[in-house]
Design a protein around this motif. Sequence first.
Motif, PDB file in Angstrom:
ATOM      1  N   GLU A  39     -36.900  18.119   0.539  1.00 35.64           N
ATOM      2  CA  GLU A  39     -38.055  18.651  -0.190  1.00 35.64           C
ATOM      3  C   GLU A  39     -39.362  18.124   0.395  1.00 35.64           C
ATOM      4  N   ILE A  40     -39.383  16.827   0.686  1.00 37.06           N
ATOM      5  CA  ILE A  40     -40.578  16.205   1.273  1.00 37.06           C
ATOM      6  C   ILE A  40     -40.894  16.843   2.625  1.00 37.06           C
ATOM      7  N   SER A  41     -39.859  17.036   3.441  1.00 35.92           N
ATOM      8  CA  SER A  41     -40.047  17.601   4.781  1.00 35.92           C
ATOM      9  C   SER A  41     -40.533  19.048   4.717  1.00 35.92           C
ATOM     10  N   LYS A  42     -39.962  19.816   3.814  1.00 31.97           N
ATOM     11  CA  LYS A  42     -40.368  21.215   3.656  1.00 31.97           C
ATOM     12  C   LYS A  42     -41.846  21.310   3.262  1.00 31.97           C
ATOM     13  N   ARG A  43     -42.253  20.432   2.366  1.00 33.70           N
ATOM     14  CA  ARG A  43     -43.657  20.403   1.940  1.00 33.70           C
ATOM     15  C   ARG A  43     -44.560  19.973   3.098  1.00 33.70           C
ATOM     16  N   ALA A  44     -44.089  19.021   3.898  1.00 32.39           N
ATOM     17  CA  ALA A  44     -44.881  18.546   5.043  1.00 32.39           C
ATOM     18  C   ALA A  44     -45.115  19.665   6.056  1.00 32.39           C
ATOM     19  N   VAL A  45     -44.088  20.488   6.296  1.00 32.87           N
ATOM     20  CA  VAL A  45     -44.231  21.622   7.213  1.00 32.87           C
ATOM     21  C   VAL A  45     -45.269  22.600   6.682  1.00 32.87           C
ATOM     22  N   ALA A  46     -45.194  22.896   5.382  1.00 34.73           N
ATOM     23  CA  ALA A  46     -46.147  23.832   4.771  1.00 34.73           C
ATOM     24  C   ALA A  46     -47.575  23.308   4.843  1.00 34.73           C
ATOM     25  N   GLU A  47     -47.718  21.990   4.774  1.00 36.47           N
ATOM     26  CA  GLU A  47     -49.048  21.368   4.809  1.00 36.47           C
ATOM     27  C   GLU A  47     -49.485  21.004   6.224  1.00 36.47           C
ATOM     28  N   LYS A  48     -48.653  21.382   7.214  1.00 36.29           N
ATOM     29  CA  LYS A  48     -48.953  21.148   8.635  1.00 36.29           C
ATOM     30  C   LYS A  48     -49.167  19.662   8.950  1.00 36.29           C
ATOM     31  N   VAL A  49     -48.343  18.822   8.356  1.00 42.20           N
ATOM     32  CA  VAL A  49     -48.351  17.389   8.657  1.00 42.20           C
ATOM     33  C   VAL A  49     -47.842  17.187  10.093  1.00 42.20           C
ATOM     34  N   ASP A  50     -48.424  16.237  10.810  1.00 42.07           N
ATOM     35  CA  ASP A  50     -48.058  16.011  12.218  1.00 42.07           C
ATOM     36  C   ASP A  50     -46.612  15.567  12.386  1.00 42.07           C
ATOM     37  N   LYS A  51     -46.196  14.582  11.581  1.00 37.70           N
ATOM     38  CA  LYS A  51     -44.867  14.000  11.734  1.00 37.70           C
ATOM     39  C   LYS A  51     -44.271  13.657  10.379  1.00 37.70           C
ATOM     40  N   VAL A  52     -42.961  13.787  10.287  1.00 36.48           N
ATOM     41  CA  VAL A  52     -42.215  13.186   9.189  1.00 36.48           C
ATOM     42  C   VAL A  52     -41.294  12.151   9.816  1.00 36.48           C
ATOM     43  N   ILE A  53     -41.440  10.911   9.399  1.00 33.19           N
ATOM     44  CA  ILE A  53     -40.665   9.813   9.984  1.00 33.19           C
ATOM     45  C   ILE A  53     -39.538   9.436   9.028  1.00 33.19           C
ATOM     46  N   ALA A  54     -38.320   9.536   9.510  1.00 32.99           N
ATOM     47  CA  ALA A  54     -37.146   9.206   8.704  1.00 32.99           C
ATOM     48  C   ALA A  54     -36.812   7.730   8.863  1.00 32.99           C
ATOM     49  N   ALA A  65     -34.509  16.282   9.344  1.00 32.09           N
ATOM     50  CA  ALA A  65     -34.660  17.060  10.578  1.00 32.09           C
ATOM     51  C   ALA A  65     -34.378  18.547  10.364  1.00 32.09           C
ATOM     52  N   ARG A  66     -33.402  18.865   9.535  1.00 34.07           N
ATOM     53  CA  ARG A  66     -33.028  20.279   9.349  1.00 34.07           C
ATOM     54  C   ARG A  66     -34.186  21.117   8.818  1.00 34.07           C
ATOM     55  N   GLU A  67     -35.100  20.477   8.068  1.00 35.34           N
ATOM     56  CA  GLU A  67     -36.246  21.210   7.517  1.00 35.34           C
ATOM     57  C   GLU A  67     -37.391  21.339   8.520  1.00 35.34           C
ATOM     58  N   LEU A  68     -37.288  20.619   9.642  1.00 34.04           N
ATOM     59  CA  LEU A  68     -38.362  20.644  10.646  1.00 34.04           C
ATOM     60  C   LEU A  68     -38.047  21.579  11.811  1.00 34.04           C
ATOM     61  N   ILE A  69     -36.850  22.176  11.819  1.00 34.44           N
ATOM     62  CA  ILE A  69     -36.453  23.081  12.894  1.00 34.44           C
ATOM     63  C   ILE A  69     -37.429  24.252  12.971  1.00 34.44           C
ATOM     64  N   ASP A  70     -37.829  24.590  14.187  1.00 34.57           N
ATOM     65  CA  ASP A  70     -38.747  25.708  14.457  1.00 34.57           C
ATOM     66  C   ASP A  70     -40.123  25.519  13.823  1.00 34.57           C
ATOM     67  N   SER A  71     -40.524  24.264  13.618  1.00 31.22           N
ATOM     68  CA  SER A  71     -41.869  23.996  13.093  1.00 31.22           C
ATOM     69  C   SER A  71     -42.658  23.160  14.097  1.00 31.22           C
ATOM     70  N   GLU A  72     -43.940  22.969  13.818  1.00 33.77           N
ATOM     71  CA  GLU A  72     -44.783  22.124  14.659  1.00 33.77           C
ATOM     72  C   GLU A  72     -44.805  20.685  14.167  1.00 33.77           C
ATOM     73  N   THR A  73     -44.122  20.412  13.068  1.00 34.02           N
ATOM     74  CA  THR A  73     -44.038  19.043  12.544  1.00 34.02           C
ATOM     75  C   THR A  73     -42.910  18.307  13.262  1.00 34.02           C
ATOM     76  N   ALA A  74     -43.243  17.161  13.832  1.00 34.18           N
ATOM     77  CA  ALA A  74     -42.274  16.401  14.632  1.00 34.18           C
ATOM     78  C   ALA A  74     -41.490  15.416  13.764  1.00 34.18           C
ATOM     79  N   LEU A  75     -40.289  15.102  14.228  1.00 36.60           N
ATOM     80  CA  LEU A  75     -39.435  14.101  13.593  1.00 36.60           C
ATOM     81  C   LEU A  75     -39.619  12.753  14.283  1.00 36.60           C
ATOM     82  N   GLY A  76     -39.903  11.729  13.494  1.00 33.23           N
ATOM     83  CA  GLY A  76     -39.867  10.355  13.984  1.00 33.23           C
ATOM     84  C   GLY A  76     -38.698   9.648  13.336  1.00 33.23           C
ATOM     85  N   ILE A  77     -38.155   8.626  13.978  1.00 33.26           N
ATOM     86  CA  ILE A  77     -36.990   7.924  13.434  1.00 33.26           C
ATOM     87  C   ILE A  77     -37.204   6.409  13.488  1.00 33.26           C
ATOM     88  N   ILE A  78     -37.024   5.769  12.338  1.00 38.32           N
ATOM     89  CA  ILE A  78     -36.943   4.313  12.274  1.00 38.32           C
ATOM     90  C   ILE A  78     -35.521   4.004  11.809  1.00 38.32           C
TER      91      ILE A  78
END
Length: 281
Positions: A39-54, A65-78
Amino acid sequence: MNATSGTTTEARKSKIIKLIENQKNVKLIFTEYAGHGAEISKRAVAEKVDKVIAVGGDGTVNEIARELIDSETALGIIPIGSGNGLARHLKIPMKVEKAIQLAVSGKTVKIDACFLNEIPFFCTAGVGFDANVANEFAKQKSRGLKTYAKMSLKYFRTYKPQTYLLEYKGHEMSKTAFTITFANAAQYGNNAMISPDSKIDDGLIDLVVLKPFPFGAAPIIGVRLFKGTLPNSRYVETEKGTSFRLKSEEPLLVHFDGEPHQLSVNEVDVTIRQQCLKVVC
Protein backbone atom coordinates in the motif's frame (compact mmCIF):
# COMPACT_ATOMS: atom_id res chain seq x y z
CA MET A 1 10.65 -0.85 7.59
CA ASN A 2 9.52 -4.28 8.73
CA ALA A 3 10.46 -4.10 12.39
CA THR A 4 9.93 -7.84 12.88
CA SER A 5 12.15 -8.97 9.98
CA GLY A 6 15.13 -11.28 10.24
CA THR A 7 17.31 -12.00 13.25
CA THR A 8 18.29 -8.45 14.20
CA THR A 9 18.24 -7.68 17.95
CA GLU A 10 16.10 -4.89 19.40
CA ALA A 11 19.23 -2.86 20.20
CA ARG A 12 20.43 -3.22 16.61
CA LYS A 13 17.03 -2.23 15.26
CA SER A 14 17.00 0.88 17.44
CA LYS A 15 20.40 1.83 16.01
CA ILE A 16 19.15 1.25 12.44
CA ILE A 17 16.12 3.45 13.08
CA LYS A 18 18.31 6.29 14.38
CA LEU A 19 20.65 6.00 11.39
CA ILE A 20 17.72 6.22 8.97
CA GLU A 21 16.05 9.10 10.80
CA ASN A 22 19.31 11.08 10.55
CA GLN A 23 19.11 11.01 6.73
CA LYS A 24 17.83 14.09 4.90
CA ASN A 25 14.67 13.90 2.80
CA VAL A 26 13.79 10.46 4.16
CA LYS A 27 10.50 9.49 5.82
CA LEU A 28 10.48 6.30 7.89
CA ILE A 29 7.25 4.28 7.92
CA PHE A 30 6.80 1.00 9.79
CA THR A 31 4.72 -1.74 8.17
CA GLU A 32 1.92 -2.73 10.51
CA TYR A 33 0.32 -5.70 8.75
CA ALA A 34 0.69 -7.99 5.74
CA GLY A 35 0.24 -5.96 2.57
CA HIS A 36 0.99 -2.61 4.23
CA GLY A 37 4.29 -2.29 2.39
CA ALA A 38 2.48 -2.75 -0.91
CA GLU A 39 0.00 0.00 0.00
CA ILE A 40 2.82 2.39 0.91
CA SER A 41 4.64 1.63 -2.36
CA LYS A 42 1.53 2.07 -4.48
CA ARG A 43 0.90 5.46 -2.89
CA ALA A 44 4.55 6.45 -3.42
CA VAL A 45 4.27 5.68 -7.16
CA ALA A 46 1.11 7.79 -7.42
CA GLU A 47 2.86 10.65 -5.62
CA LYS A 48 5.96 10.29 -7.84
CA VAL A 49 8.29 9.65 -4.90
CA ASP A 50 11.91 9.09 -6.04
CA LYS A 51 12.60 5.92 -4.06
CA VAL A 52 10.97 3.44 -1.74
CA ILE A 53 13.60 1.80 0.45
CA ALA A 54 12.77 -1.63 1.84
CA VAL A 55 14.26 -2.29 5.28
CA GLY A 56 13.79 -6.00 5.85
CA GLY A 57 14.20 -9.40 4.23
CA ASP A 58 13.31 -10.88 0.86
CA GLY A 59 9.61 -11.03 1.72
CA THR A 60 9.50 -7.31 2.50
CA VAL A 61 11.56 -6.52 -0.60
CA ASN A 62 9.20 -8.57 -2.81
CA GLU A 63 6.07 -6.95 -1.38
CA ILE A 64 7.42 -3.46 -2.04
CA ALA A 65 9.16 -4.15 -5.37
CA ARG A 66 6.09 -5.66 -7.06
CA GLU A 67 4.28 -2.31 -6.75
CA LEU A 68 7.20 -0.42 -8.34
CA ILE A 69 7.31 -2.45 -11.57
CA ASP A 70 7.02 -0.24 -14.68
CA SER A 71 7.22 2.95 -12.60
CA GLU A 72 9.78 5.72 -12.22
CA THR A 73 10.02 5.09 -8.47
CA ALA A 74 13.19 3.16 -7.65
CA LEU A 75 13.65 0.37 -5.11
CA GLY A 76 16.32 0.74 -2.45
CA ILE A 77 17.24 -2.12 -0.11
CA ILE A 78 18.60 -2.13 3.43
CA PRO A 79 18.95 -5.88 4.07
CA ILE A 80 18.20 -7.09 7.59
CA GLY A 81 16.46 -10.36 6.69
CA SER A 82 17.37 -14.02 6.96
CA GLY A 83 18.60 -14.60 3.40
CA ASN A 84 18.76 -11.23 1.60
CA GLY A 85 18.97 -12.94 -1.79
CA LEU A 86 18.28 -9.94 -4.04
CA ALA A 87 20.53 -7.63 -2.03
CA ARG A 88 23.40 -10.11 -2.17
CA HIS A 89 22.98 -10.62 -5.92
CA LEU A 90 23.06 -6.85 -6.44
CA LYS A 91 26.14 -6.60 -4.19
CA ILE A 92 24.38 -4.30 -1.75
CA PRO A 93 26.46 -4.09 1.46
CA MET A 94 25.35 -6.29 4.35
CA LYS A 95 26.65 -3.65 6.77
CA VAL A 96 23.65 -1.51 7.53
CA GLU A 97 25.49 1.81 7.64
CA LYS A 98 26.87 1.30 4.13
CA ALA A 99 23.54 -0.04 2.85
CA ILE A 100 21.73 3.08 4.10
CA GLN A 101 24.27 5.35 2.45
CA LEU A 102 23.92 3.49 -0.84
CA ALA A 103 20.11 3.33 -0.71
CA VAL A 104 19.79 7.06 -0.10
CA SER A 105 22.41 8.36 -2.54
CA GLY A 106 23.28 5.53 -4.93
CA LYS A 107 22.59 5.31 -8.66
CA THR A 108 19.92 3.11 -10.21
CA VAL A 109 19.89 0.31 -12.77
CA LYS A 110 16.99 -1.57 -14.32
CA ILE A 111 16.44 -5.26 -13.60
CA ASP A 112 14.03 -7.95 -14.80
CA ALA A 113 10.97 -9.20 -12.98
CA CYS A 114 9.64 -12.75 -13.30
CA PHE A 115 6.08 -13.90 -12.76
CA LEU A 116 4.70 -17.22 -11.53
CA ASN A 117 1.03 -17.22 -12.52
CA GLU A 118 1.21 -13.40 -12.28
CA ILE A 119 2.90 -13.52 -8.84
CA PRO A 120 6.04 -11.35 -9.20
CA PHE A 121 9.41 -12.61 -8.01
CA PHE A 122 12.88 -11.18 -8.41
CA CYS A 123 15.27 -13.91 -7.17
CA THR A 124 13.86 -17.41 -7.43
CA ALA A 125 10.63 -19.38 -7.42
CA GLY A 126 10.00 -23.08 -7.57
CA VAL A 127 8.46 -26.31 -6.38
CA GLY A 128 9.57 -29.42 -4.56
CA PHE A 129 11.72 -29.80 -1.48
CA ASP A 130 12.60 -26.08 -1.26
CA ALA A 131 8.93 -25.07 -1.28
CA ASN A 132 8.16 -27.57 1.48
CA VAL A 133 11.04 -26.33 3.64
CA ALA A 134 10.04 -22.69 3.02
CA ASN A 135 6.53 -23.57 4.17
CA GLU A 136 7.80 -25.06 7.43
CA PHE A 137 10.40 -22.30 7.93
CA ALA A 138 7.64 -19.67 7.73
CA LYS A 139 5.95 -21.27 10.76
CA GLN A 140 9.04 -21.03 13.00
CA LYS A 141 9.47 -18.35 15.66
CA SER A 142 13.23 -18.11 15.12
CA ARG A 143 14.70 -17.15 11.75
CA GLY A 144 18.13 -17.25 10.11
CA LEU A 145 20.30 -19.78 8.33
CA LYS A 146 20.57 -22.04 11.39
CA THR A 147 16.80 -22.52 11.59
CA TYR A 148 16.54 -23.05 7.84
CA ALA A 149 19.28 -25.70 7.94
CA LYS A 150 17.51 -27.41 10.84
CA MET A 151 14.24 -27.56 8.87
CA SER A 152 16.06 -28.85 5.78
CA LEU A 153 17.70 -31.70 7.69
CA LYS A 154 14.42 -32.59 9.39
CA TYR A 155 12.52 -33.06 6.12
CA PHE A 156 15.33 -34.34 3.90
CA ARG A 157 15.04 -38.02 4.80
CA THR A 158 11.25 -38.20 4.44
CA TYR A 159 10.76 -36.03 1.35
CA LYS A 160 9.84 -37.96 -1.81
CA PRO A 161 10.75 -36.43 -5.20
CA GLN A 162 7.73 -35.54 -7.34
CA THR A 163 7.08 -35.95 -11.04
CA TYR A 164 6.18 -32.87 -13.08
CA LEU A 165 5.40 -32.08 -16.70
CA LEU A 166 7.53 -29.25 -18.11
CA GLU A 167 6.80 -27.32 -21.30
CA TYR A 168 9.28 -24.91 -22.90
CA LYS A 169 10.51 -23.98 -26.36
CA GLY A 170 7.77 -26.09 -27.92
CA HIS A 171 8.78 -29.27 -26.08
CA GLU A 172 6.97 -31.17 -23.34
CA MET A 173 8.76 -33.60 -21.05
CA SER A 174 8.25 -35.43 -17.77
CA LYS A 175 10.73 -34.67 -14.97
CA THR A 176 11.06 -36.42 -11.63
CA ALA A 177 12.77 -33.86 -9.44
CA PHE A 178 13.90 -33.11 -5.92
CA THR A 179 13.46 -29.43 -6.71
CA ILE A 180 12.65 -27.34 -9.76
CA THR A 181 13.79 -23.73 -9.57
CA PHE A 182 13.09 -20.80 -11.86
CA ALA A 183 15.87 -18.27 -11.31
CA ASN A 184 16.10 -14.60 -12.17
CA ALA A 185 19.00 -13.99 -9.78
CA ALA A 186 21.87 -16.31 -8.90
CA GLN A 187 20.91 -17.31 -5.38
CA TYR A 188 18.20 -18.17 -2.88
CA GLY A 189 19.92 -16.06 -0.22
CA ASN A 190 22.79 -16.54 2.24
CA ASN A 191 25.01 -17.05 -0.85
CA ALA A 192 23.33 -20.37 -1.69
CA MET A 193 23.99 -20.18 -5.44
CA ILE A 194 21.27 -22.25 -7.07
CA SER A 195 21.91 -20.65 -10.48
CA PRO A 196 25.33 -18.95 -10.38
CA ASP A 197 25.29 -17.91 -14.05
CA SER A 198 21.95 -16.07 -13.86
CA LYS A 199 21.93 -12.43 -14.92
CA ILE A 200 19.20 -10.23 -13.54
CA ASP A 201 18.83 -8.00 -16.60
CA ASP A 202 19.18 -10.35 -19.59
CA GLY A 203 15.49 -11.11 -20.17
CA LEU A 204 16.01 -14.84 -19.51
CA ILE A 205 14.72 -17.24 -16.88
CA ASP A 206 17.13 -19.96 -15.76
CA LEU A 207 15.51 -23.35 -15.14
CA VAL A 208 17.37 -25.54 -12.64
CA VAL A 209 16.20 -29.14 -12.15
CA LEU A 210 17.79 -30.99 -9.24
CA LYS A 211 17.18 -34.66 -9.92
CA PRO A 212 16.78 -37.31 -7.19
CA PHE A 213 20.13 -38.16 -5.63
CA PRO A 214 21.41 -40.67 -3.07
CA PHE A 215 21.73 -39.61 0.56
CA GLY A 216 25.52 -39.85 0.36
CA ALA A 217 25.63 -37.19 -2.36
CA ALA A 218 23.88 -34.59 -0.20
CA PRO A 219 27.04 -33.12 1.42
CA ILE A 220 28.71 -32.69 -1.99
CA ILE A 221 25.61 -31.01 -3.42
CA GLY A 222 25.54 -28.71 -0.39
CA VAL A 223 29.18 -27.73 -0.92
CA ARG A 224 28.54 -27.11 -4.63
CA LEU A 225 25.53 -24.93 -3.77
CA PHE A 226 27.62 -22.56 -1.67
CA LYS A 227 30.71 -22.69 -3.91
CA GLY A 228 28.70 -21.79 -7.02
CA THR A 229 29.48 -25.03 -8.85
CA LEU A 230 26.08 -26.75 -8.61
CA PRO A 231 25.54 -26.76 -12.43
CA ASN A 232 28.56 -29.06 -12.71
CA SER A 233 26.75 -31.79 -10.76
CA ARG A 234 25.47 -34.81 -12.70
CA TYR A 235 22.23 -34.48 -10.74
CA VAL A 236 21.49 -31.02 -12.17
CA GLU A 237 19.94 -30.00 -15.48
CA THR A 238 19.73 -26.38 -16.59
CA GLU A 239 17.95 -24.53 -19.37
CA LYS A 240 17.36 -20.89 -20.31
CA GLY A 241 14.14 -19.49 -21.72
CA THR A 242 11.63 -16.66 -21.69
CA SER A 243 8.69 -18.77 -20.53
CA PHE A 244 8.00 -22.14 -18.95
CA ARG A 245 4.90 -24.11 -18.02
CA LEU A 246 4.89 -26.64 -15.19
CA LYS A 247 2.13 -29.13 -14.39
CA SER A 248 1.56 -31.56 -11.54
CA GLU A 249 -1.12 -34.06 -10.60
CA GLU A 250 -1.81 -32.19 -7.34
CA PRO A 251 -2.30 -28.48 -6.51
CA LEU A 252 1.16 -26.98 -6.30
CA LEU A 253 2.95 -25.73 -3.21
CA VAL A 254 5.35 -23.08 -4.52
CA HIS A 255 7.86 -20.60 -3.13
CA PHE A 256 8.73 -17.21 -4.54
CA ASP A 257 11.61 -15.18 -3.08
CA GLY A 258 11.55 -17.49 -0.06
CA GLU A 259 7.84 -17.05 0.65
CA PRO A 260 5.68 -20.22 0.48
CA HIS A 261 2.28 -20.22 -1.21
CA GLN A 262 -0.21 -23.05 -1.63
CA LEU A 263 -1.91 -22.76 -5.01
CA SER A 264 -5.37 -24.11 -5.75
CA VAL A 265 -4.24 -25.12 -9.26
CA ASN A 266 -1.85 -27.79 -10.54
CA GLU A 267 -0.35 -25.71 -13.36
CA VAL A 268 1.85 -22.61 -13.42
CA ASP A 269 3.18 -20.37 -16.17
CA VAL A 270 6.52 -18.66 -15.50
CA THR A 271 7.26 -15.55 -17.56
CA ILE A 272 9.65 -12.59 -17.50
CA ARG A 273 9.50 -8.87 -18.16
CA GLN A 274 12.87 -7.35 -19.02
CA GLN A 275 14.34 -4.35 -17.22
CA CYS A 276 11.06 -3.14 -15.75
CA LEU A 277 12.20 -2.28 -12.20
CA LYS A 278 14.57 0.49 -11.16
CA VAL A 279 16.86 -0.57 -8.32
CA VAL A 280 19.56 1.28 -6.37
CA CYS A 281 22.73 -0.82 -6.37
